[in-house]
Scaffold this motif. Structure first.
Motif, PDB file in Angstrom:
ATOM      1  N   MET A   1      25.007 -58.630   4.275  1.00 15.91           N
ATOM      2  CA  MET A   1      25.013 -60.087   4.151  1.00 15.91           C
ATOM      3  C   MET A   1      23.767 -60.624   4.834  1.00 15.91           C
ATOM      4  O   MET A   1      23.409 -60.177   5.914  1.00 15.91           O
ATOM      5  CB  MET A   1      26.251 -60.644   4.826  1.00 15.91           C
ATOM      6  N   ALA A   2      23.091 -61.558   4.233  1.00 14.89           N
ATOM      7  CA  ALA A   2      21.911 -62.143   4.823  1.00 14.89           C
ATOM      8  C   ALA A   2      22.306 -63.281   5.736  1.00 14.89           C
ATOM      9  O   ALA A   2      22.759 -64.322   5.303  1.00 14.89           O
ATOM     10  CB  ALA A   2      20.969 -62.646   3.729  1.00 14.89           C
TER      11      ALA A   2
ATOM     12  N   PRO B   1      27.044 -43.183  -0.055  1.00 16.78           N
ATOM     13  CA  PRO B   1      25.648 -43.534  -0.378  1.00 16.78           C
ATOM     14  C   PRO B   1      25.394 -43.657  -1.876  1.00 16.78           C
ATOM     15  O   PRO B   1      24.806 -44.629  -2.332  1.00 16.78           O
ATOM     16  CB  PRO B   1      24.839 -42.393   0.246  1.00 16.78           C
ATOM     17  N   HIS B   2      25.822 -42.676  -2.645  1.00 15.07           N
ATOM     18  CA  HIS B   2      25.519 -42.719  -4.076  1.00 15.07           C
ATOM     19  C   HIS B   2      26.333 -43.790  -4.794  1.00 15.07           C
ATOM     20  O   HIS B   2      25.839 -44.433  -5.734  1.00 15.07           O
ATOM     21  CB  HIS B   2      25.789 -41.354  -4.702  1.00 15.07           C
ATOM     22  N   GLY B   3      27.555 -44.012  -4.370  1.00 13.23           N
ATOM     23  CA  GLY B   3      28.369 -45.028  -5.022  1.00 13.23           C
ATOM     24  C   GLY B   3      27.828 -46.427  -4.813  1.00 13.23           C
ATOM     25  O   GLY B   3      27.869 -47.263  -5.726  1.00 13.23           O
ATOM     26  N   LEU B   4      27.304 -46.723  -3.631  1.00 12.95           N
ATOM     27  CA  LEU B   4      26.748 -48.041  -3.337  1.00 12.95           C
ATOM     28  C   LEU B   4      25.272 -48.153  -3.707  1.00 12.95           C
ATOM     29  O   LEU B   4      24.708 -49.244  -3.620  1.00 12.95           O
ATOM     30  CB  LEU B   4      26.927 -48.371  -1.858  1.00 12.95           C
ATOM     31  N   GLY B   5      24.656 -47.070  -4.083  1.00 15.92           N
ATOM     32  CA  GLY B   5      23.269 -47.119  -4.534  1.00 15.92           C
ATOM     33  C   GLY B   5      22.276 -47.072  -3.400  1.00 15.92           C
ATOM     34  O   GLY B   5      21.440 -46.181  -3.329  1.00 15.92           O
ATOM     35  N   GLY B   6      22.363 -48.031  -2.491  1.00 17.97           N
ATOM     36  CA  GLY B   6      21.415 -48.021  -1.396  1.00 17.97           C
ATOM     37  C   GLY B   6      21.256 -49.392  -0.768  1.00 17.97           C
ATOM     38  O   GLY B   6      22.033 -50.323  -1.000  1.00 17.97           O
ATOM     39  N   ILE B   7      20.181 -49.507   0.017  1.00 16.72           N
ATOM     40  CA  ILE B   7      19.897 -50.707   0.799  1.00 16.72           C
ATOM     41  C   ILE B   7      18.421 -51.048   0.635  1.00 16.72           C
ATOM     42  O   ILE B   7      17.551 -50.170   0.721  1.00 16.72           O
ATOM     43  CB  ILE B   7      20.213 -50.494   2.294  1.00 16.72           C
ATOM     44  N   VAL B   8      18.133 -52.322   0.386  1.00 15.39           N
ATOM     45  CA  VAL B   8      16.774 -52.841   0.472  1.00 15.39           C
ATOM     46  C   VAL B   8      16.615 -53.435   1.865  1.00 15.39           C
ATOM     47  O   VAL B   8      17.203 -54.475   2.177  1.00 15.39           O
ATOM     48  CB  VAL B   8      16.490 -53.890  -0.610  1.00 15.39           C
ATOM     49  N   LEU B   9      15.861 -52.765   2.703  1.00 15.89           N
ATOM     50  CA  LEU B   9      15.689 -53.184   4.092  1.00 15.89           C
ATOM     51  C   LEU B   9      14.332 -53.845   4.240  1.00 15.89           C
ATOM     52  O   LEU B   9      13.294 -53.180   4.168  1.00 15.89           O
ATOM     53  CB  LEU B   9      15.799 -51.978   5.030  1.00 15.89           C
ATOM     54  N   ARG B  10      14.348 -55.151   4.414  1.00 11.38           N
ATOM     55  CA  ARG B  10      13.103 -55.889   4.615  1.00 11.38           C
ATOM     56  C   ARG B  10      12.852 -56.011   6.114  1.00 11.38           C
ATOM     57  O   ARG B  10      13.555 -56.746   6.820  1.00 11.38           O
ATOM     58  CB  ARG B  10      13.186 -57.258   3.958  1.00 11.38           C
ATOM     59  N   ALA B  11      11.866 -55.289   6.593  1.00  8.55           N
ATOM     60  CA  ALA B  11      11.569 -55.275   8.022  1.00  8.55           C
ATOM     61  C   ALA B  11      10.174 -54.720   8.229  1.00  8.55           C
ATOM     62  O   ALA B  11       9.737 -53.817   7.507  1.00  8.55           O
ATOM     63  CB  ALA B  11      12.594 -54.440   8.790  1.00  8.55           C
ATOM     64  N   ARG B  12       9.496 -55.258   9.207  1.00  8.02           N
ATOM     65  CA  ARG B  12       8.185 -54.720   9.557  1.00  8.02           C
ATOM     66  C   ARG B  12       8.353 -53.412  10.323  1.00  8.02           C
ATOM     67  O   ARG B  12       9.363 -53.196  10.996  1.00  8.02           O
ATOM     68  CB  ARG B  12       7.407 -55.731  10.401  1.00  8.02           C
ATOM     69  N   ALA B  13       7.361 -52.559  10.202  1.00  3.20           N
ATOM     70  CA  ALA B  13       7.402 -51.306  10.952  1.00  3.20           C
ATOM     71  C   ALA B  13       7.372 -51.619  12.447  1.00  3.20           C
ATOM     72  O   ALA B  13       6.529 -52.378  12.928  1.00  3.20           O
ATOM     73  CB  ALA B  13       6.214 -50.427  10.560  1.00  3.20           C
ATOM     74  N   GLY B  14       8.321 -51.049  13.186  1.00  2.00           N
ATOM     75  CA  GLY B  14       8.397 -51.320  14.609  1.00  2.00           C
ATOM     76  C   GLY B  14       9.679 -50.777  15.200  1.00  2.00           C
ATOM     77  O   GLY B  14      10.473 -50.100  14.527  1.00  2.00           O
TER      78      GLY B  14
ATOM     79  N   ALA C   1      23.330 -51.878  -3.474  1.00  3.25           N
ATOM     80  CA  ALA C   1      24.345 -52.874  -3.109  1.00  3.25           C
ATOM     81  C   ALA C   1      23.834 -53.877  -2.093  1.00  3.25           C
ATOM     82  O   ALA C   1      24.066 -55.084  -2.232  1.00  3.25           O
ATOM     83  CB  ALA C   1      25.592 -52.155  -2.572  1.00  3.25           C
ATOM     84  N   PHE C   2      23.139 -53.431  -1.056  1.00  4.93           N
ATOM     85  CA  PHE C   2      22.861 -54.286   0.097  1.00  4.93           C
ATOM     86  C   PHE C   2      21.396 -54.698   0.153  1.00  4.93           C
ATOM     87  O   PHE C   2      20.507 -53.927  -0.236  1.00  4.93           O
ATOM     88  CB  PHE C   2      23.237 -53.567   1.398  1.00  4.93           C
ATOM     89  N   ARG C   3      21.187 -55.899   0.689  1.00  5.22           N
ATOM     90  CA  ARG C   3      19.847 -56.409   0.980  1.00  5.22           C
ATOM     91  C   ARG C   3      19.873 -56.976   2.387  1.00  5.22           C
ATOM     92  O   ARG C   3      20.611 -57.917   2.672  1.00  5.22           O
ATOM     93  CB  ARG C   3      19.432 -57.481  -0.030  1.00  5.22           C
ATOM     94  N   ILE C   4      19.057 -56.391   3.254  1.00  6.13           N
ATOM     95  CA  ILE C   4      19.068 -56.733   4.674  1.00  6.13           C
ATOM     96  C   ILE C   4      17.678 -57.195   5.069  1.00  6.13           C
ATOM     97  O   ILE C   4      16.671 -56.605   4.662  1.00  6.13           O
ATOM     98  CB  ILE C   4      19.496 -55.521   5.529  1.00  6.13           C
ATOM     99  N   ASP C   5      17.609 -58.240   5.887  1.00  2.48           N
ATOM    100  CA  ASP C   5      16.349 -58.761   6.401  1.00  2.48           C
ATOM    101  C   ASP C   5      16.415 -58.740   7.925  1.00  2.48           C
ATOM    102  O   ASP C   5      17.219 -59.442   8.534  1.00  2.48           O
ATOM    103  CB  ASP C   5      16.110 -60.179   5.894  1.00  2.48           C
ATOM    104  N   LEU C   6      15.577 -57.920   8.531  1.00  5.88           N
ATOM    105  CA  LEU C   6      15.534 -57.804   9.986  1.00  5.88           C
ATOM    106  C   LEU C   6      14.282 -58.430  10.587  1.00  5.88           C
ATOM    107  O   LEU C   6      14.011 -58.235  11.775  1.00  5.88           O
ATOM    108  CB  LEU C   6      15.595 -56.319  10.399  1.00  5.88           C
TER     109      LEU C   6
END
Length: 594
Positions: free
Chosen positions: A1-2, A26-39, A167-172
């Motif tokens: 959830m964003a 993992p395979h059932g949910l597909g994966g995660i788009v993790l928006r975050a800078r390297a750190g 499935a998921f989109r996360i912004d850190l």
């Protein structure tokens, strides 16, 4: 959830919660788009995911080749055995595990297609190097999105075809190291949902959870058919972790908040009351005596009439879970997610000697670059038949085995701004035209294109700025551009065409952006006369069409007559500047340079 940008602790808790759900399937949910800078924040989240997951985790290098991604011929084993031996690629090695993809916003289209196909089928079709096999490849994806969204660069975005399957989109990006370290001691535990930010309404499981999630997705403008199914799978995982056989309403709300809310493209319309009921509301009922109890049938009917439908409760809960920045973008009419246009640095063209290798093909090494490994792969399966006598340690290669590299390189795009600096343009909109050129210069600079400037006025045209990447130099030349004199439109088109043809001969991709009112009054000979000058300008425009030079005509005049006829003669894109803002002009230039 964003979550909300002003709630970094909640964002971190939701990221940990999504990691726990993803690690369960993992395979059932597909994966995660993790928006975050390297750190360190991103590293802490990845460490938490590794603690939760016990299967193999593979990191996919940027620009990975096909033989490493999907597999191919194991050359050393094939030479030893004398028969083709398959070498598994990274996706087959990650079967039952995870694949981490850094710089996912820069994935090639071919790589995106292979990842999407493997996610859909759970199998990998290996058909290359004379091999044909089907390998299991059930994995989950973690796409590390490092695009510079805050700078407005729409070219850096994760491909929609791949993000839709996750499935998921996360912004850190709004989470600090302090909030992340505060929960570092709880690594490996499954975080619970924060009740204070999104309270769970009571209620039993809806009769049809799929219909409920589909209704919520439709209300928020989520057009993907995969999103409700992914939300249902997440709801079942949430219910199973709580010891429930079927997902209840609270499970659907949490899953929809994780999966559907970040995909929202509009706000659901509020329910409209009935017209008669709104105009004539019923009078309030008198309170019954304290000792009087309603009949059971009356109580049940009253509860059913006042209670919300399950779909509406889920809808309102997901609406409350929308992040504030997303809600503001939706109210403003802007897109909630970035565009997914692929990055562009000029058109890709085949090159025999220069460029990036994209495979190999049979050919003559004298007419290209020899691909030694591919040649050995082609010859290896035949060694047992070709070897004779004592030639045990030799590799026999025939002309049919030769492979040469297939190379592609990005041809550099050069945007040639052809600016009308005559007296009529200066009188009407030369200052506004300069402002439009500066906006287009910034667009070209973001794409790392080269820029050239041709100006025409008086009796001829000149190249004020040869092709360059210096934005400062281009702005300085534009600021010092004087105005006045006649309009030698044909001479300006000839100068721009000559410069564009020279760039094309050098392997580049030229694009001409013409800013003029289209009212030519000076011929190529330098003599005045609107009739002859107009005919010569139209002839020069037709020549541009024959030469196949892409051109964008931006009309700076108050009356759309001359420039429109010029655009029709050149079959160019036409954009009237008085009715175009900076965004539409930039979009027109991007469309013309595609």
């Amino acid at each position: 959830m964003a979550p909300e940008p002003d709630d970094p602790a909640g964002a971190w808790d939701d990221a940990l919660r999504a990691a726990a759900l993803f690690a369960a399937d993992p395979h059932g949910l597909g994966g995660i788009v993790l928006r975050a800078r390297a750190g360190p924040v991103r590293d802490l989240w990845l460490d938490h995911l590794r603690d939760l997951f016990a299967g193999p985790i593979r990191r996919m290098p940027p620009g990975i080749a096909d033989d490493r991604l999907i597999g191919g011929l194991d050359l050393p084993a094939t030479l030893r055995a004398g028969r083709p031996v398959i070498q598994r690629g990274l996706l087959a090695e990650a079967d039952g595990g995870l694949v981490l993809v850094p710089m996912a916003e820069r994935l090639e289209r071919g790589t995106v297609a292979r990842l999407a196909a493997a996610l859909d089928t759970g199998m990998l079709r290996l058909e290359r190097d004379g091999l044909a096999a089907r390998l299991p490849a059930r994995f989950g994806l973690v796409l590390l999105d490092e695009g510079q969204e805050d700078k407005g660069n729409e070219d850096e975005a994760v491909a929609a075809a791949l993000a839709d399957r996750l499935a998921f989109r996360i912004d850190l990006n709004g989470v600090g190291l302090r909030e992340a370290q505060a929960t570092a001691s709880r690594r490996g535990e499954t975080p619970t949902r924060r009740e204070s930010r999104a309270p769970m309404p009571p209620g039993q499981a809806p009769d049809d959870p799929v219909a409920t999630l589909c209704a919520v997705a439709e209300a928020f403008g989520v057009a993907s058919l995969r999103a409700p199914l992914l939300a249902l799978r997440a709801a079942r995982l949430i219910a199973a972790a709580a010891g429930r056989a079927e997902p209840g309403e609270a499970d659907l709300i949490e899953a929809a908040g994780f999966v559907l809310a970040p995909r929202a493209t509009r706000l659901p319309s509020p329910p409209q009351p009935d017209g008669d009921a709104a105009e004539h509301p019923p009078p309030p009922e008198p309170h019954p005596p304290q000792d009087a109890q309603p009949a059971p049938d009356d109580a049940s009917e009253r509860n059913e009439s006042t209670a919300q439908a399950p779909d509406e409760r889920v809808l309102e809960a997901v609406r409350a879970a929308l992040p504030k920045n997303l809600l503001a973008q939706l109210l403003a009419g802007g897109p909630p997610l970035r565009a997914t246009a692929a990055g562009r640095m000029g058109a890709a063209s085949a090159s025999p000697l220069l460029g990036r290798p994209v495979g190999s093909r049979p050919g003559d090494p004298r007419r290209g670059r020899l691909d030694l490994i591919a040649t050995l792969r082609a010859a290896a399966p035949w060694q047992r038949l070709r070897r004779a006598g004592d030639d045990v340690g030799r590799i026999v290669v025939t002309p049919e085995d030769f492979r040469i590299r297939r190379l592609k390189r990005r041809s550099e795009t050069t945007t040639i701004f052809c600016v009308d600096a005559s007296g009529s343009a200066a009188l009407e909109r030369l200052a506004e035209a300069k402002g439009a050129v500066e906006l287009l210069l910034a667009e070209a600079y973001v794409r790392r294109d080269r820029i050239a400037l041709v100006a025409f006025r008086g009796t001829g045209a000149e190249t004020v700025l040869p092709p360059t990447r210096s934005l400062v130099r281009a702005k300085r030349a534009l600021a010092g551009l004087p105005g006045g004199g006649g309009t030698p439109l044909a001479a300006g088109l000839d100068a721009a065409a000559a410069l564009a043809l020279g760039i094309r001969r050098g392997g580049g991709s030229p694009v001409i952006v013409l800013l003029t009112d289209g009212r030519a009054n000076v011929a190529r000979s330098g003599l005045g006369g609107r009739a002859l000058a107009g005919e010569e300008a139209l002839a020069a425009a037709r020549l541009l069409r024959v030469q196949g030079l892409p051109i964008l005509v931006i009309d700076t005049g108050a009356r759309p007559d001359g420039a429109r006829r010029l655009a029709e003669a050149a079959q160019a894109r036409y954009c009237p500047l008085p009715h175009a803002d900076a965004g539409s002009v930039s979009a027109a230039v991007r469309a013309a340079t595609a």
